[in-house]
Design a protein around this motif. Structure first.
Motif, mmCIF file in Angstrom:
data_model
loop_
_atom_site.group_PDB
_atom_site.id
_atom_site.type_symbol
_atom_site.label_atom_id
_atom_site.label_comp_id
_atom_site.label_asym_id
_atom_site.label_seq_id
_atom_site.Cartn_x
_atom_site.Cartn_y
_atom_site.Cartn_z
ATOM 1 N N THR A 110 0.849 -1.204 0.000
ATOM 2 C CA THR A 110 0.000 0.000 0.000
ATOM 3 C C THR A 110 0.879 1.247 0.000
ATOM 4 O OG1 THR A 110 -1.516 -1.255 1.382
ATOM 5 C CG2 THR A 110 -1.975 1.074 1.140
ATOM 6 N N ARG A 162 2.231 1.885 -3.414
ATOM 7 C CA ARG A 162 1.176 2.474 -4.250
ATOM 8 C C ARG A 162 0.945 3.926 -3.866
ATOM 9 N NH1 ARG A 162 -2.437 -2.686 -3.589
ATOM 10 N NH2 ARG A 162 -1.747 -3.892 -5.386
ATOM 11 N N SER A 202 2.963 5.910 -2.783
ATOM 12 C CA SER A 202 4.080 6.739 -3.247
ATOM 13 C C SER A 202 3.966 7.039 -4.729
ATOM 14 C CB SER A 202 5.414 6.037 -2.999
ATOM 15 O OG SER A 202 5.542 5.719 -1.649
ATOM 16 N N GLY A 203 2.949 6.498 -5.365
ATOM 17 C CA GLY A 203 2.727 6.810 -6.778
ATOM 18 C C GLY A 203 3.427 5.893 -7.751
ATOM 19 N N LEU A 204 4.058 4.818 -7.237
ATOM 20 C CA LEU A 204 4.711 3.894 -8.166
ATOM 21 C C LEU A 204 3.651 3.186 -9.000
ATOM 22 C CD1 LEU A 204 7.434 2.365 -5.841
ATOM 23 C CD2 LEU A 204 7.687 4.158 -7.550
ATOM 24 N N PRO A 205 3.916 2.960 -10.276
ATOM 25 C CA PRO A 205 2.914 2.306 -11.112
ATOM 26 C C PRO A 205 2.716 0.858 -10.682
ATOM 27 C CG PRO A 205 4.968 2.538 -12.303
ATOM 28 C CD PRO A 205 5.141 3.277 -11.022
ATOM 29 N N ARG A 211 5.240 -1.850 -11.381
ATOM 30 C CA ARG A 211 6.441 -1.854 -10.553
ATOM 31 C C ARG A 211 6.165 -2.349 -9.142
ATOM 32 N NH1 ARG A 211 11.068 2.681 -10.612
ATOM 33 N NH2 ARG A 211 10.728 3.163 -12.785
ATOM 34 N N GLY A 266 8.172 -5.466 -8.991
ATOM 35 C CA GLY A 266 9.373 -5.041 -8.282
ATOM 36 C C GLY A 266 9.297 -5.305 -6.785
ATOM 37 N N HIS A 267 8.168 -4.908 -6.171
ATOM 38 C CA HIS A 267 8.100 -4.967 -4.714
ATOM 39 C C HIS A 267 7.471 -6.255 -4.191
ATOM 40 C CE1 HIS A 267 9.447 -0.866 -3.519
ATOM 41 N NE2 HIS A 267 9.256 -0.676 -4.823
ATOM 42 N N ARG A 288 9.261 -10.180 -5.637
ATOM 43 C CA ARG A 288 10.525 -10.605 -5.051
ATOM 44 C C ARG A 288 10.327 -11.104 -3.622
ATOM 45 N NH1 ARG A 288 16.145 -7.191 -5.045
ATOM 46 N NH2 ARG A 288 17.104 -8.536 -3.512
#
Lengths: 322, 334
Positions: free
Chosen positions: A222, A225, A227-230, A233, A237-238, A241
């Motif tokens: 959350t 998200r 933070s505005g990351l698409p 990603r 990315g998060h 992994r």
């Protein structure tokens, strides 16, 4: 520093592990008794002298400890003796059959990995949707389907009805497809690889989806998200992994045991692989082959476990190297 | 009313959870506004809809919840009508959030530096090399010693207070105009709480940003908020400036809440001890909220009409809004 020492320690531990397995294996095979007697007794014309001389020929005389150390010394030089049934050097057989198994197992695991990642992301990001339930149901069915059944269905569909893919062997016996060993070989790999990949995908998807659903609920997702990351990603990315951490162990075992885990596929498709050979060796009491194959599989598993542990250190900074 | 348009105006916001048992009305018609460079404290018990309404600002309410009605006017534009892409560009850049639990709100497997620079490089299309000095500078501003070293450390290597400072730095990276702080000190030690609150107040003044401070702790809002909104069971009871809320509260719930706070000049032990008052009953189950005023079954002043009519928010004085039939709010049948 820390990492290098950790790897060194694990290496030494692995060596002891392999030696331990070799001792247990040797003791168990030894407990069966003299295989020459078992194989040749009660056959006409076999005298005690003949059994004695063949026993000597295969190095089966002498004390257990002497024989163990002779054998250990030989396998370190990759000399596993001669197969009793095939009368070929075991090391050569392990190499030939082992490579054939790897040829279908490695692509199958890699394909399964890719497909299960995509399916798991699709399902986990839509938790409790129809897609998600469909994926769970499909993976459950795939996970519990008997191996030979799928193999036979594949042969029925693609070889018998459609007639587009070969149903057995690693190469054509007469005319190679397009006169090329490579293309013909790849052509023969399709069905066995598909079958193995299917089962691996089912199991990996069950594990990965569950893990991913769990991670996607975490605060840091959350937060990412927020933070505005698409979304792409955030998920790849998060979340992914993190989701891989519990799956890594299974993946390590999958790679580690791959030489021995495809006997059903190899049998259904008459693939000249190590798994089927191993089972045959056990049925025929081809003890140099049994011991050679066991040692190779042990070695692979121990190596894969070692690599898994190293991968954990790389992927998860929280793991302390004590 | 002030002539300047508020930075954030929430109108009749409704966020409902669609569960198998039925619809849970977690946020059920909430209005509030945040002016530029002020702190709005939102106070309420657990389950009163505070956190969900902050997530609704970012359009990040988790399923099975959905924002079903209302307007969220940010800088005059309704966030609920924005496209997902426009919304993503707003998050972290113009509206940022500080999370309750610093132990779980940072990704455990990436270094502090990687997590913070990622946000900056994404929003500002800056290179990693350009972003890093700015991250280091901000880490210094939020009171982290030796920020260049911290950059290479992982969340588990830092203390709770330190992690929350990182969380604050993450929110402030792109200099947002609005920061949503969701119980930012609840998970911390009391001594660290004071430090973090001080830091937040200082940064808010320095960057002149607006802040929504969500908390259940009256002490925290007393210290931080310019204005306070008190929520109960998914609805607003009372909104006023901080001094009015503490000195002249109107809504019976606000009064009861203040009375149930321990006071330093009262003794709760020994021969002359007092009993700390508590509000009778329990917060309602929002799957099936009480009819009429949500608070009526626990309210000392409740009358027959409170059971039937839902009070509408009404100004009792300029800037002081109360929704209580006993304070003159009109009621509607709902």
């Amino acid at each position: 520093m820390g990492t290098v020492r950790y790897i060194l320690r694990r290496l030494i531990f692995s060596a002891f592990l392999i030696i331990g397995v070799s001792m247990i294996l040797f003791a168990m095979i030894n407990a069966i008794g003299n295989p020459i007697e078992i194989l040749l007794a009660e056959r006409p014309g076999i005298t005690d002298e003949i059994i004695e001389s063949i026993t000597q020929y295969y190095g089966l005389g002498g004390s257990v400890t002497d024989r163990y150390f002779t054998w250990l010394g030989a396998i370190i030089r990759f000399d596993f003796g001669t197969s009793i049934i095939y009368n070929l050097p075991v090391s050569e057989m392990l190499l030939t059959y082992g490579l054939e198994t790897l040829k279908i197992q490695i692509p199958a695991i890699l394909i399964a990995l890719l497909v299960s990642v995509l399916i798991s992301v699709l399902a986990a990001t839509r938790q409790y949707s129809r897609i998600d339930f469909g994926v769970i149901a499909g993976a459950m069915v795939g996970h519990s389907l008997p191996g030979f059944l799928l193999g036979i269905l594949l042969i029925l569909l693609f070889s018998y009805w459609l007639g587009i893919l070969p149903s057995y062997g690693a190469y054509s016996t007469r005319n190679l497809l397009m006169d090329s060993m490579v293309i013909d070989g790849l052509w023969h790999m399709v069905l066995p690889v598909a079958m193995l990949a299917f089962f691996n995908t089912a199991t990996l998807t069950l594990l990965l989806r569950a893990s991913l659903v769990d991670v996607l609920r975490q605060d840091f997702i959350t937060a990412a998200r927020a933070s505005g990351l698409p979304e792409r990603r955030v998920v790849f990315g998060h979340a992914l992994r993190n989701a891989f951490i519990p799956v890594l162990t299974y993946l390590g075992i999958l790679f580690g045991l791959m030489l021995g885990t495809a006997p059903v596929t190899e049998t259904v498709f008459t693939w000249p692989g190590l798994g089927a050979l191993y089972i045959m060796a056990i049925q025929q009491l081809d003890y140099p082959l049994i011991m050679g194959a066991t040692m190779i599989i042990t070695f692979m598993l121990v190596t894969a476990t070692l690599l898994t542990d190293i991968a954990y250190v790389i992927i998860d900074p929280r793991i302390r190297l004590a | 009313m002030a002539a300047a348009q508020p930075l954030l105006e929430v109108r009749d916001l409704k966020v409902h959870f669609f569960t198998r048992e039925g619809v849970v009305r977690a946020v059920d018609g909430v209005d509030y506004s945040v002016n530029r460079a002020e702190t709005l404290g939102i106070v309420g018990e657990s389950g009163s809809g505070k956190t969900v309404s902050s997530l609704a600002m970012l359009r990040l309410v988790p399923p099975p919840a959905r924002t079903v009605a209302g307007q969220i006017l940010f800088d005059g534009e309704d966030l609920l009508t924005r496209t997902p892409k426009q919304m993503a560009a707003l998050r972290g850049r113009r509206i940022a959030m500080i999370f309750q639990n610093p132990a779980t709100s940072l990704n455990p497997i990436y270094s502090i530096g990687a997590q913070l620079t990622e946000i900056l490089t994404w929003h500002e299309k800056a290179s990693r090399r350009d972003a890093e000095p700015r991250v280091i500078e901000l880490l210094g501003l939020v009171g982290i010693s030796d920020p260049a070293t911290r950059l290479r450390q992982y969340p588990h290597e830092l203390s709770g207070g330190m992690r929350q400072r990182i969380g604050i730095a993450r929110a402030l990276l792109c200099n947002p105009s609005l920061v949503l702080a969701d119980e930012p000190t609840t998970a911390l030690d009391v001594t660290i709480q004071a430090q973090i609150l001080e830091l937040l107040a200082e940064l808010q003044a320095r960057f002149r940003m607006s802040m929504v401070l969500v908390t259940h702790d009256m002490g925290v809002v007393a210290r931080m908020a310019t204005r306070i909104t008190v929520m109960y069971a998914g609805r607003v009871c009372e909104t006023a400036d901080a001094a009015t809320i503490f000195n002249a509260p109107q809504h019976p719930y606000t009064r009861a809440l203040l009375e149930s706070m321990p006071r330093i000049d009262h003794s709760y032990a020994g021969p002359a001890r007092r009993v700390l008052p508590s509000i009778p009953g329990r917060p309602p189950n929002l799957l099936n909220p009480p009819s009429g005023c949500r608070f009526h079954d626990r309210c000392p002043e409740a009358q027959v009409e409170c059971r039937r009519l839902l009070p509408v928010e009404t100004a009792v004085a300029p800037g002081h809004i109360v929704s209580c039939l006993r304070r003159g709010s009109p009621g509607i049948v709902a």
